[in-house]
Motif scaffolding. Structure first.
Motif, short mmCIF file in Angstrom:
data_model
loop_
_atom_site.label_atom_id
_atom_site.label_comp_id
_atom_site.label_asym_id
_atom_site.label_seq_id
_atom_site.Cartn_x
_atom_site.Cartn_y
_atom_site.Cartn_z
N PHE A 1 3.98 15.70 0.51
CA PHE A 1 4.17 17.01 -0.13
C PHE A 1 3.74 18.12 0.81
N ILE A 2 4.47 19.22 0.76
CA ILE A 2 4.04 20.43 1.46
C ILE A 2 3.05 21.14 0.55
N TYR A 3 1.92 21.58 1.08
CA TYR A 3 0.93 22.27 0.25
C TYR A 3 1.55 23.53 -0.35
N SER A 4 1.39 23.70 -1.66
CA SER A 4 1.80 24.96 -2.29
C SER A 4 0.65 25.45 -3.17
N LYS A 5 0.45 26.76 -3.17
CA LYS A 5 -0.70 27.35 -3.90
C LYS A 5 -0.55 27.14 -5.39
N ARG A 6 -1.62 26.73 -6.05
CA ARG A 6 -1.67 26.67 -7.52
C ARG A 6 -2.65 27.74 -7.96
N ASN A 7 -2.15 28.75 -8.65
CA ASN A 7 -3.04 29.84 -9.09
C ASN A 7 -4.18 29.29 -9.92
N GLU B 1 6.97 27.67 8.08
CA GLU B 1 7.76 26.94 9.09
C GLU B 1 6.92 25.86 9.78
N VAL B 2 5.61 26.10 9.89
CA VAL B 2 4.72 25.09 10.49
C VAL B 2 4.63 23.89 9.55
N LYS B 3 4.47 24.16 8.25
CA LYS B 3 4.38 23.06 7.27
C LYS B 3 5.66 22.22 7.32
N LYS B 4 6.80 22.90 7.37
CA LYS B 4 8.09 22.17 7.35
C LYS B 4 8.23 21.30 8.59
N GLU B 5 7.84 21.86 9.73
CA GLU B 5 7.97 21.10 10.98
C GLU B 5 7.06 19.87 10.94
N ARG B 6 5.84 20.04 10.38
CA ARG B 6 4.89 18.92 10.30
C ARG B 6 5.41 17.84 9.34
N ILE B 7 5.91 18.25 8.20
CA ILE B 7 6.34 17.21 7.24
C ILE B 7 7.55 16.45 7.78
N THR B 8 8.38 17.12 8.57
CA THR B 8 9.53 16.43 9.17
C THR B 8 9.03 15.33 10.10
N LEU C 1 0.84 -1.20 0.00
CA LEU C 1 0.00 0.00 0.00
C LEU C 1 0.87 1.24 0.00
N THR C 2 0.56 2.17 -0.88
CA THR C 2 1.25 3.46 -0.84
C THR C 2 0.20 4.57 -0.94
N SER C 3 0.61 5.79 -0.63
CA SER C 3 -0.37 6.89 -0.62
C SER C 3 0.33 8.23 -0.83
N ASP C 4 -0.48 9.26 -1.10
CA ASP C 4 0.03 10.65 -1.17
C ASP C 4 -0.57 11.41 0.01
N ILE C 5 0.23 12.28 0.61
CA ILE C 5 -0.30 13.14 1.68
C ILE C 5 0.16 14.57 1.46
N ILE C 6 -0.77 15.50 1.61
CA ILE C 6 -0.43 16.92 1.53
C ILE C 6 -0.42 17.47 2.95
N VAL C 7 0.69 18.10 3.31
CA VAL C 7 0.81 18.67 4.67
C VAL C 7 0.66 20.18 4.58
N GLY C 8 -0.15 20.74 5.49
CA GLY C 8 -0.27 22.20 5.57
C GLY C 8 -1.30 22.78 4.61
#
Ligand code: SF4
Length: 473
Positions: free
Chosen positions: A371-377, A391-398, A337-344
């Protein structure tokens, strides 16, 4: 590339030979004692960004160029044509395209005849195409996701004097028949079963740049898979943004898988990407019962929090997702099993994030793409209130990476002593192969060539979640 053909028999007409070989000489030098023909074969280099779908589009693009006698170059410096097959799903890929275009600008100064084309998801957005043309006026061709197959013709038009071609036309017709990419390596082959996406997850740009969901005809997919198997392919991966919603008249994804599992030969079928709302119980049971359907499911959850899933417009909840995972584990023995997760994702709280950690602990994925969430216009999430600080996103993904590496290691350790059927895709002391559940195993092939063969490998050790084994005699 320069070929030199020397004719020692002057009764031979070299032009006839060239016509017969279907090659187009750029320069011919004729000597009195022998014909000395120098042929410049044009070369193309394609730089690919993004997912497996783009990798496969690039394979097909190389084949389209090959049909025009334009062969593959190993790097941009050795090419006459450079193509950037772009992706806009993640911000990083776009930034890399711009950086790499800067390098090509320098190359074009020393090779003014170099043709530069940019295609794919990134350019399909009209503002991105405008920006690219403005920032990189040396680009000759900008085309989107629908006109990729026409790229060799566009290159010809540029050679004939056209300065700049922009083609962002939308054509949602599904190509009929087979569309086989030529490739020397035959181990893992891709087959597109559908295009586009109707799901409109609020963070995702794909439906805006690849259009509505549309499936290829079952007969075409089946024929393509049959030819690939006949030519020696052992692993076929079916591709689509949401393969579970495949539909051709009365045939759904279940029918397609059943038909493919009934083909003759020694092979297994994998597929991606599955959407949790559309992966049916019947498909799960079919994968569990058919040996030719690999024991591998990639099921992106994206978040473990119901509130975030709702804001992402994923159309399933945590409980429903976990019920499917339980069913998968029940019906598919040794499933990978594998998955994708978006953090933040916007508004993600510490509680939402700990729901994600909790779900990851519960499922125990073999592997996670984080993945860290990044805005897509142009997507709804880009203008949502409550954007999470970097910095919160980075700490969570770590934290998430740490948790997943513990799980991957634990699952890998459990494999010691077990024997797996492995499809060998390498050579030598550190040969590699993949299992049906999509694990990679490293082993010594003892100097024998097992490339593209199924062999049995017993796991002897684990290092940083990586499996090492020995071939069972
Ligand atoms: S299912 Fe969602 S994430 Fe996947 S391509 Fe479609 S919109 Fe994007």
């Amino acid at each position: 590339m320069i070929f030199r053909i020397i004719f020692t028999d002057i009764s031979i007409n070299p032009r006839k030979i060239i016509t017969h070989l279907n090659i187009k000489p750029r320069l011919c030098l004729l000597k009195s004692t022998a014909f000395d023909i120098i042929i410049h074969v044009k070369k193309v280099f394609i730089k690919t960004y993004g997912c497996q779908m783009n990798v496969h589009e690039t394979e097909k693009l190389y084949s389209a160029f090959e049909r025009e006698n334009i062969t593959a170059a190993d790097c941009a410096e050795n090419a006459d044509i450079v193509v950037f097959n772009t992706c806009c799903v993640r911000e990083g890929a776009e930034t890399r395209v711009l950086g790499n275009l800067g390098q090509i600008k320098k190359l074009k100064q020393s090779k003014p005849n170099l043709i530069v084309a940019v295609c794919g998801c990134m350019t399909q957005q009209s503002k991105a195409a405008e920006m690219l043309h403005k920032r990189c006026p040396f680009i000759n061709i900008i085309t989107g996701t629908y006109s990729l197959g026409a790229l060799p013709q566009m290159v010809k038009a540029v050679e004939k004097g056209e300065k700049f071609i922009l083609d962002l036309s939308v054509n949602e017709e599904v190509p009929q028949g087979t569309n086989l990419a030529t490739r020397s390596d035959n181990v893992n082959r891709f087959v597109n079963i559908m295009y586009g996406c109707d799901n409109f997850c609020t963070y995702c740009i794909v439906p805006y740049v690849k259009g509505r969901e549309r499936s290829r005809r079952l007969v075409d997919v089946k024929e393509e898979v049959r030819i690939l198997i006949e030519n020696g392919a052992k692993e076929i991966t079916l591709l689509g943004q949401n393969v579970n919603s495949y539909r051709d008249e009365n045939n759904d994804f279940y029918s397609l898988l059943s038909e493919l599992a009934g083909l003759n030969g020694d092979f297994w079928i994998k597929f991606m990407t599955s959407h949790p709302k559309d992966l049916s119980d019947d498909v799960i049971k079919l994968v569990g019962s058919e040996k030719k359907l690999a024991n591998y499911i990639h099921l992106p959850v994206q978040s473990g929090s119901d509130d975030i899933l709702r804001k992402m417009n994923r159309k399933y909840g945590r409980a429903e997702y976990l019920r499917k995972i339980d069913l998968i584990k029940e019906y598919i023995p040794h499933v990978g099993l594998t998955s994708d997760i978006i953090v933040g994702f916007p508004t993600e709280t510490e509680k939402d994030f700990s729901d994600t950690l909790d779900l990851v602990k519960q499922v125990e994925y073999n592997n996670l793409f984080m993945f860290i969430y990044s805005k897509r216009n142009g997507t709804p999430a880009a203008i949502m209130d409550g954007q999470v600080p970097e910095e919160v996103k980075k700490e969570r993904i770590t934290r998430l990476i740490g948790l997943q590496s513990e799980i991957s290691n634990k699952l890998a350790e459990k494999c010691i002593g077990e024997t797996f059927e492995v499809l060998c895709d390498g050579h030598g002391k550190n040969a590699t192969g993949k299992t049906s559940d999509d694990r990679v195993i490293v082993f010594d092939d003892g100097g024998k060539d097992y490339y593209n063969q199924f062999i049995e490998v017993q796991i002897t050790s684990v290092k940083n979640s990586k499996l090492y084994g020995k071939i069972r005699g």
